[in-house]
Design a protein around this motif. Structure first.
Motif: not given
Ligand code: THU
Length: 132
Positions: A54-58, A85-95, A123-132
């Protein structure tokens, strides 16, 4: 020009480079980093369809690979001139790299401009802070 207008304009320019012979759906994206740099991207498809990017991940991968780590805004446009609207993968990736109050800029040829906080789109973004 406002930040929004600059990013939308750069996203449109980059959409012209989209490689989308399979879907015919062209997408352009532009990211602004906290220090004002702009990275653009388009979708890049492949005859192995699942390999499309996708463009957003590029744009995000270009930014991160140049050393950027904090984004303040993302603009996305598409060839149907509707809200891209960005796809779900791009929302997570850019987030992963987006400021908490970062913005998402879109536009629709009939409904006009849409500027929303990026995290309202995931909403309910997977926040990687939890795994650090
Ligand atoms: N696409 C993007 O570039 N960004 C998105 O957020 C959604 C979809 C691209 C992937 C593919 O090349 C085409 O649009 C059709 O799905």
């Amino acid at each position: 020009m406002s930040e929004r207008d600059i990013l939308i304009s750069r996203a449109k320019e980059t959409m012209a480079n989209a490689y989308a012979p399979y879907s015919g759906f062209k997408v352009g994206a532009a990211i602004m980093t906290d220090d004002g740099r702009i990275y653009t991207g388009c979708n890049v498809e492949n005859s192995s369809y699942g390999a499309a990017i996708c463009a957003e991940r590029t744009a995000a991968v270009k930014a991160v690979s140049e050393g950027a780590r904090q984004f303040k805004a993302l603009a996305v446009v598409c060839s149907s001139e509707e809200y891209a609207f960005p796809c779900g993968i791009c929302r997570q990736f850019v987030g992963e790299f987006m400021d908490k109050d970062g913005m998402l800029y879109l536009e629709d040829k009939e409904q006009g401009e849409l500027s929303i906080p990026f995290f309202d789109s995931i909403p309910y973004f997977f926040n990687g802070e939890r795994i650090k």
